[in-house]
Structures are given as C-alpha cells and as structure tokens.
Design an enzyme around this catalytic site. Structure first.
Site, PDB file in Angstrom:
ATOM      1  N   THR A 177       3.554 -20.048 -32.459  1.00 45.39           N
ATOM      2  CA  THR A 177       3.868 -18.829 -32.969  1.00 45.39           C
ATOM      3  C   THR A 177       4.868 -19.276 -34.016  1.00 45.39           C
ATOM      4  OG1 THR A 177       5.035 -16.907 -32.358  1.00 45.39           O
ATOM      5  CG2 THR A 177       4.289 -18.301 -30.828  1.00 45.39           C
ATOM      6  N   ASP A 178       5.341 -18.620 -34.336  1.00 38.61           N
ATOM      7  CA  ASP A 178       6.652 -18.821 -35.108  1.00 38.61           C
ATOM      8  C   ASP A 178       8.051 -17.968 -34.177  1.00 38.61           C
ATOM      9  OD1 ASP A 178       6.557 -15.977 -34.896  1.00 38.61           O
ATOM     10  OD2 ASP A 178       7.110 -15.444 -37.032  1.00 38.61           O
ATOM     11  N   GLU A 179       7.356 -17.370 -33.345  1.00 40.75           N
ATOM     12  CA  GLU A 179       8.674 -16.876 -32.038  1.00 40.75           C
ATOM     13  C   GLU A 179       9.255 -18.536 -31.423  1.00 40.75           C
ATOM     14  OE1 GLU A 179       7.940 -14.042 -29.076  1.00 40.75           O
ATOM     15  OE2 GLU A 179       6.897 -12.953 -30.960  1.00 40.75           O
TER      16      GLU A 179
ATOM     17  N   TYR B  56       7.277 -15.675 -23.175  1.00 39.63           N
ATOM     18  CA  TYR B  56       6.563 -15.802 -24.019  1.00 39.63           C
ATOM     19  C   TYR B  56       6.755 -17.010 -24.755  1.00 39.63           C
ATOM     20  CZ  TYR B  56       3.536 -15.417 -28.396  1.00 39.63           C
ATOM     21  OH  TYR B  56       2.616 -15.834 -28.895  1.00 39.63           O
TER      22      TYR B  56
ATOM     23  N   LYS C 148       4.711 -21.642 -24.592  1.00 37.91           N
ATOM     24  CA  LYS C 148       3.984 -20.987 -26.521  1.00 37.91           C
ATOM     25  C   LYS C 148       5.126 -22.751 -26.933  1.00 37.91           C
ATOM     26  CE  LYS C 148       1.071 -19.313 -27.915  1.00 37.91           C
ATOM     27  NZ  LYS C 148      -0.801 -19.942 -28.492  1.00 37.91           N
TER      28      LYS C 148
HETATM   29  P1  NAD Z   1      -4.981 -11.792 -27.367  1.00 43.12           P
HETATM   30  O1  NAD Z   1      -3.665 -11.230 -26.257  1.00 43.12           O
HETATM   31  O2  NAD Z   1      -5.455 -11.061 -27.925  1.00 43.12           O
HETATM   32  O3  NAD Z   1      -6.011 -12.426 -27.274  1.00 43.12           O
HETATM   33  C1  NAD Z   1      -6.379 -14.047 -26.416  1.00 43.12           C
HETATM   34  C2  NAD Z   1      -7.269 -14.433 -25.591  1.00 43.12           C
HETATM   35  O4  NAD Z   1      -7.003 -15.092 -25.142  1.00 43.12           O
HETATM   36  C3  NAD Z   1      -8.021 -13.253 -24.482  1.00 43.12           C
HETATM   37  O5  NAD Z   1      -9.807 -13.285 -24.962  1.00 43.12           O
HETATM   38  C4  NAD Z   1      -8.146 -13.789 -23.453  1.00 43.12           C
HETATM   39  O6  NAD Z   1      -9.183 -13.195 -22.041  1.00 43.12           O
HETATM   40  C5  NAD Z   1      -7.811 -14.915 -23.455  1.00 43.12           C
HETATM   41  N1  NAD Z   1      -7.854 -15.477 -22.133  1.00 43.12           N
HETATM   42  C6  NAD Z   1      -6.444 -15.514 -21.742  1.00 43.12           C
HETATM   43  N2  NAD Z   1      -6.175 -16.299 -20.495  1.00 43.12           N
HETATM   44  C7  NAD Z   1      -7.481 -17.040 -20.679  1.00 43.12           C
HETATM   45  C8  NAD Z   1      -7.347 -18.487 -20.066  1.00 43.12           C
HETATM   46  N3  NAD Z   1      -6.679 -18.956 -19.119  1.00 43.12           N
HETATM   47  N4  NAD Z   1      -8.669 -19.463 -20.031  1.00 43.12           N
HETATM   48  C9  NAD Z   1      -9.380 -18.704 -21.667  1.00 43.12           C
HETATM   49  N5  NAD Z   1      -9.146 -17.260 -21.418  1.00 43.12           N
HETATM   50  C10 NAD Z   1      -8.072 -17.120 -21.777  1.00 43.12           C
HETATM   51  O7  NAD Z   1      -3.983 -12.690 -28.414  1.00 43.12           O
HETATM   52  P2  NAD Z   1      -4.409 -12.808 -29.752  1.00 43.12           P
HETATM   53  O8  NAD Z   1      -3.217 -12.339 -30.678  1.00 43.12           O
HETATM   54  O9  NAD Z   1      -5.241 -13.007 -30.305  1.00 43.12           O
HETATM   55  O10 NAD Z   1      -3.110 -14.748 -29.697  1.00 43.12           O
HETATM   56  C11 NAD Z   1      -4.278 -15.117 -30.032  1.00 43.12           C
HETATM   57  C12 NAD Z   1      -3.290 -17.121 -30.137  1.00 43.12           C
HETATM   58  O11 NAD Z   1      -2.331 -16.945 -31.145  1.00 43.12           O
HETATM   59  C13 NAD Z   1      -2.597 -16.979 -28.607  1.00 43.12           C
HETATM   60  O12 NAD Z   1      -2.122 -18.617 -29.325  1.00 43.12           O
HETATM   61  C14 NAD Z   1      -1.345 -16.672 -29.535  1.00 43.12           C
HETATM   62  O13 NAD Z   1       0.072 -17.150 -28.780  1.00 43.12           O
HETATM   63  C15 NAD Z   1      -1.243 -17.298 -30.682  1.00 43.12           C
HETATM   64  N6  NAD Z   1      -0.526 -15.946 -32.169  1.00 43.12           N
HETATM   65  C16 NAD Z   1      -0.498 -14.876 -31.817  1.00 43.12           C
HETATM   66  C17 NAD Z   1       0.138 -14.224 -33.431  1.00 43.12           C
HETATM   67  C18 NAD Z   1      -0.114 -12.674 -33.350  1.00 43.12           C
HETATM   68  O14 NAD Z   1       0.703 -12.035 -33.606  1.00 43.12           O
HETATM   69  N7  NAD Z   1      -1.036 -11.380 -32.783  1.00 43.12           N
HETATM   70  C19 NAD Z   1       1.408 -14.333 -33.983  1.00 43.12           C
HETATM   71  C20 NAD Z   1       0.977 -15.938 -33.753  1.00 43.12           C
HETATM   72  C21 NAD Z   1       0.179 -16.537 -32.281  1.00 43.12           C
HETATM   73  O1  DAU Z   2       5.597 -13.704 -34.229  1.00 41.65           O
HETATM   74  C1  DAU Z   2       4.275 -13.603 -33.823  1.00 41.65           C
HETATM   75  C2  DAU Z   2       4.475 -13.094 -32.709  1.00 41.65           C
HETATM   76  O2  DAU Z   2       4.312 -11.950 -32.975  1.00 41.65           O
HETATM   77  C3  DAU Z   2       3.492 -13.227 -31.451  1.00 41.65           C
HETATM   78  O3  DAU Z   2       3.628 -14.483 -31.439  1.00 41.65           O
HETATM   79  C4  DAU Z   2       3.147 -12.816 -30.213  1.00 41.65           C
HETATM   80  O4  DAU Z   2       1.489 -13.006 -29.945  1.00 41.65           O
HETATM   81  C5  DAU Z   2       2.495 -11.062 -30.827  1.00 41.65           C
HETATM   82  O5  DAU Z   2       2.425 -10.420 -29.604  1.00 41.65           O
HETATM   83  C6  DAU Z   2       3.989 -10.497 -31.887  1.00 41.65           C
HETATM   84  O6  DAU Z   2       5.186 -10.211 -30.647  1.00 41.65           O
HETATM   85  P1  DAU Z   2       6.235  -9.734 -31.179  1.00 41.65           P
HETATM   86  O7  DAU Z   2       6.585  -9.522 -29.996  1.00 41.65           O
HETATM   87  O8  DAU Z   2       6.983  -9.558 -32.545  1.00 41.65           O
HETATM   88  O9  DAU Z   2       4.932  -8.298 -31.535  1.00 41.65           O
HETATM   89  P2  DAU Z   2       4.669  -6.916 -30.791  1.00 41.65           P
HETATM   90  O10 DAU Z   2       3.713  -6.265 -31.820  1.00 41.65           O
HETATM   91  O11 DAU Z   2       5.034  -6.776 -29.428  1.00 41.65           O
HETATM   92  O12 DAU Z   2       6.212  -6.445 -31.652  1.00 41.65           O
HETATM   93  C7  DAU Z   2       6.628  -5.932 -32.991  1.00 41.65           C
HETATM   94  C8  DAU Z   2       8.227  -5.942 -32.754  1.00 41.65           C
HETATM   95  O13 DAU Z   2       7.994  -3.983 -33.013  1.00 41.65           O
HETATM   96  C9  DAU Z   2       9.001  -5.910 -32.748  1.00 41.65           C
HETATM   97  O14 DAU Z   2      10.282  -5.891 -32.470  1.00 41.65           O
HETATM   98  C10 DAU Z   2       9.175  -5.147 -30.935  1.00 41.65           C
HETATM   99  C11 DAU Z   2       8.611  -3.638 -31.931  1.00 41.65           C
HETATM  100  N1  DAU Z   2       8.014  -2.330 -31.090  1.00 41.65           N
HETATM  101  C12 DAU Z   2       6.792  -2.613 -29.846  1.00 41.65           C
HETATM  102  C13 DAU Z   2       6.191  -2.128 -29.604  1.00 41.65           C
HETATM  103  C14 DAU Z   2       4.061  -2.645 -29.220  1.00 41.65           C
HETATM  104  C15 DAU Z   2       8.568  -1.679 -30.880  1.00 41.65           C
HETATM  105  O15 DAU Z   2       9.361  -0.545 -31.023  1.00 41.65           O
HETATM  106  N2  DAU Z   2       7.026  -0.685 -30.139  1.00 41.65           N
HETATM  107  C16 DAU Z   2       6.756  -0.780 -29.139  1.00 41.65           C
HETATM  108  O16 DAU Z   2       5.826   0.460 -28.577  1.00 41.65           O
END
Ligand code: NAD
Ligand code: DAU
Length: 342
Positions: free
Chosen positions: A125-127, A153, A157
C-alpha cells in the site's frame, strides 16, 4: 501455471480472482482465504464451479497448514492479498495486524523458499510512505520515498515489505511488491469510505466525515489495480517495487458530495465527527515507473469509476445488504460448514 491467490474472498483479491479466472482459462487459480469478517464467499459466486478455480479455507499464518498445502499443491506463483486492511480497526486492536500482515507474509514466503516458486508478489500500500502535506501539491510518492508509517496497519504492511525484500536478498526468492493508492469499486466491504457512504446515503442515514474532511486520497478503480498486478507478476523485474495510482486526488468532502449528488441526496446528511487518531493528510502516487517500464494505463478516471461503482451498488443491493444484516455469515455456514468443506 498454478497460482495461489490469498485473500481472494476480500475486495481486491476477489476482483483479481474474477479477472484471472476469466483471462487465463488454461491456468489454475487457487483462492486461499481465512474468511475473517471481511471475507465474503458471495464475492466469489461468479467464478464458483469454473474448472480453473478452487477455494480453500485457511490462515496464511498457520505454518503447519501452509507447509502442507504447498507440498500438496505445487504452486508456480503466489500473490498475497490476505491482510487485515482497515486502519480504524488497527487503532483499536493492533495485534492481529502483526500476526496476519507480518507473520502471515513470512510464513507464506518460508513455504515459497522451501518448495520453490517462480514469483512471490506482495500486495502492499502507499500508506507505507506516510503522508504528504496538503500545501505541497507538487510532491508525490515515488518508489524511493522513505518508509514513514503512521498507523499500526501501515506499520505492519511496511514491516512485511521489508521482509519481502530481505527474502529476495538473503534467500534469492523471486519477489515483486506493488504499492497502490486507495481502491474503490465492486465488492468493497462497507466499512471503507466509499461503500459506507453509498450504503448510508441510500438509507438516508448520516454520513460520518472525520475531522474537517480535507484529507486527500488518490483514488484508483480496483480493475486498474488488478491489471497492474497482472503486469507486474508477469513482466515486472524481480526484487523491484512498483507504485500504482492514477492521479485521481480528491479530498473526502469532495468524494462524499459526489456520492450525494449522483444519488440525488441532500448535503445535510453530512455529519462531521471526531477525527481518526494519527490521520494521514494526503496520499499521492507517482506511477511513472509502472507506466514507462510495463506500459500500464488506467481505464477509469475518478468520474467514470465513481459512476460505475455507484451503479454497481444500485444493481447489487443484495450483496452489501447481506453484509449489513449479517446474512453472509449464515451463507458460510450453509455452504461450507454443513457440507464439510471447511
Ligand atoms: P479486505 O479486508 O477486503 O480483504 C482481506 C481478505 O483477506 C479477506 O477476504 C480476509 O478474509 C482475508 N484474510 C484476512 N486475514 C487472513 C489470513 N490470516 N489468512 C487468509 N486470509 C486472510 O482487503 P482489501 O481492501 O481487499 O485489501 C487487499 C490487500 O490490498 C491488502 O493486503 C491491503 O493491505 C492491500 N491494499 C488495499 C488497498 C485498498 O484501498 N483497499 C489499497 C492498497 C493496498
Ligand atoms: O491508501 C491505501 C489504503 O487505503 C489501503 O492500504 C487500506 O487498506 C484502505 O483501507 C485505505 O485506507 P484509508 O484509511 O485511506 O481508507 P478509508 O476508506 O478507511 O478512509 C478513507 C478516508 O476517509 C480517510 O481519510 C478517512 C476518511 N473516513 C473514513 C471512514 C470509514 C471518513 O471520513 N469517515 C469514515 O467513516
């Protein structure tokens, strides 16, 4: 080719499974998922029953299980999406983030070293880069930006990323890492900003915006992330990191107002609430390396991606309503426990 995709019952992993099963009918795609609260087998329904797809329930941090699985299945490529992914949850309870995101990654890689694979890809992730100031729109994250995390988190990562690079240097494991900005699109768990706001706006419930709503995220449609991972796994250079993002910066208030306008709902639904602890101000990706080396080009911009995503939520109400009502938990029991598949 036999792929192990972990976390394929989650949001991005699920979209990636759909993409791979359809794009590579001659290859076998194995989906390994622990089915935590975020794992939803209803997401996998479109590929269930396809001959090149198989689901296995299991934990990436369960060493004996993982070693056994690798010995039996003989995977060629491993793509690790499995993680605890929600920042707010990591602030409440960091430990499971260390267990899954760090120890799950090292467990998977130990199995890769022992049994041999052609490529291990880590979805990061970019985080891991921390945040950028709001008053410097000229600054972007590059692959050389130092790691500087803010939340439990992102720290987990970043730690996993360091282990991945260490396994490359120490054991010669053929690894790649992608670091993507915020994803949105179909099948996203409704705890994340965009699906949460869409589902609440449709129910005329207050939309909780943290702090002043000025925090900026760089939004990427999940389809474009899947294309990027496919390119990196097949053509990316071993030991390299690739940033993924499409220059779609918006602040949270802009995102929420877009949703309200599209759904024809009043802005009076917006409620400002207490800020997230340690809340990152701005993320912004420079994707030049991915574009120039691998020819990646996103299909969606923010406007077209949001239209598609909002329409998907209108057309698939049962998917997110089952989650909100807890019905999907019963689906697991019916489909998997009763039939002895777990
Ligand atoms: P998500 O929470 O929707 O899905 C995570 C999945 O992993 C779920 O199906 C969960 O059951 C499974 N899981 C959790 N723990 C596990 C374990 N111990 N063994 C096997 N499976 C397990 O997450 P997402 O948003 O789809 O993110 C997927 C990946 O992409 C993560 O690694 C996250 O860090 C990365 N990522 C997410 C975003 C975003 O915006 N959502 C952006 C950049 C990177
Ligand atoms: O940048 C990549 C990341 O993006 C991934 O690595 C993470 O897995 C993914 O969850 C996401 O992280 P964020 O914290 O940026 O996403 P989130 O949807 O939780 O929040 C997006 C923005 O919105 C953040 O600035 C917090 C704000 N927010 C979020 C929620 C859930 C609100 O203002 N209200 C809310 O209820």
């Amino acid at each position: 080719m036999k792929y192990l995709v972990t976390g394929g019952a989650g949001f991005i992993g699920g979209n990636f499974i759909h993409y791979m099963v359809n794009k590579y009918p001659e290859d076998m795609i194995v989906n390994l998922d622990k089915l935590t609260y975020a794992g939803n087998l209803e997401t996998c329904k479109p590929v269930e029953g396809k001959p090149n797809y198989k689901f296995i329930k299991g934990d990436i941090a369960d060493r004996p299980f993982i070693m056994d699985l690798f010995e039996k299945e003989k995977f060629d490529v491993v793509i690790n999406f499995a993680a605890e992914s929600h920042v707010d949850r990591s602030i409440e309870d960091p430990e499971i983030f260390v267990k899954t995101n760090v120890m799950g990654t090292t467990t998977l890689m130990d199995a890769c070293v022992k049994y041999g694979i052609k490529r291990y890809h880590q979805v990061s992730t970019d985080e891991v880069y921390g945040d950028l100031p709001l008053d410097r729109p000229d600054l972007f994250f590059t692959e050389e930006t130092p790691l500087h995390t803010s939340s439990p988190y992102s720290s987990a990562k970043a730690s996993a990323d360091l282990f991945v690079l260490a396994y490359h240097r120490t054991y010669g494991l053929p690894v790649t890492i992608s670091r993507c900005s915020n994803n949105y699109g179909p099948y996203q768990f409704p705890e994340k900003l965009i699906p949460l706001m869409i589902s609440r706006a449709l129910a005329d419930e207050p939309l909780p915006v943290y702090g002043d709503g000025a925090n900026v995220r760089d939004w990427l449609h999940v389809y474009d992330h899947c294309v990027a991972i496919d390119l990196i796994v097949h053509d990316g250079r071993e030991g390299e990191v690739y940033n993924v993002g499409g220059h779609n910066e918006r602040n949270n208030l802009q995102v929420v107002k877009t949703i309200l306008k599209t759904l024809d709902k009043p802005e009076s639904l917006i409620h400002f609430v207490a800020d997230r602890k340690g809340h990152d101000r701005r993320y912004a990706i420079d994707p030049k390396k991915l574009e120039t080396e691998l020819g990646w080009k996103p299909k969606y911009n923010f406007d077209t991606g949001m239209q598609q995503t909002i329409q998907w939520h209108l057309d698939h109400k049962e998917w997110w309503q089952h989650i909100l009502s807890g019905e999907y938990q019963q689906y697991y029991e019916k489909m998997y426990t009763d039939k002895g598949r777990v």
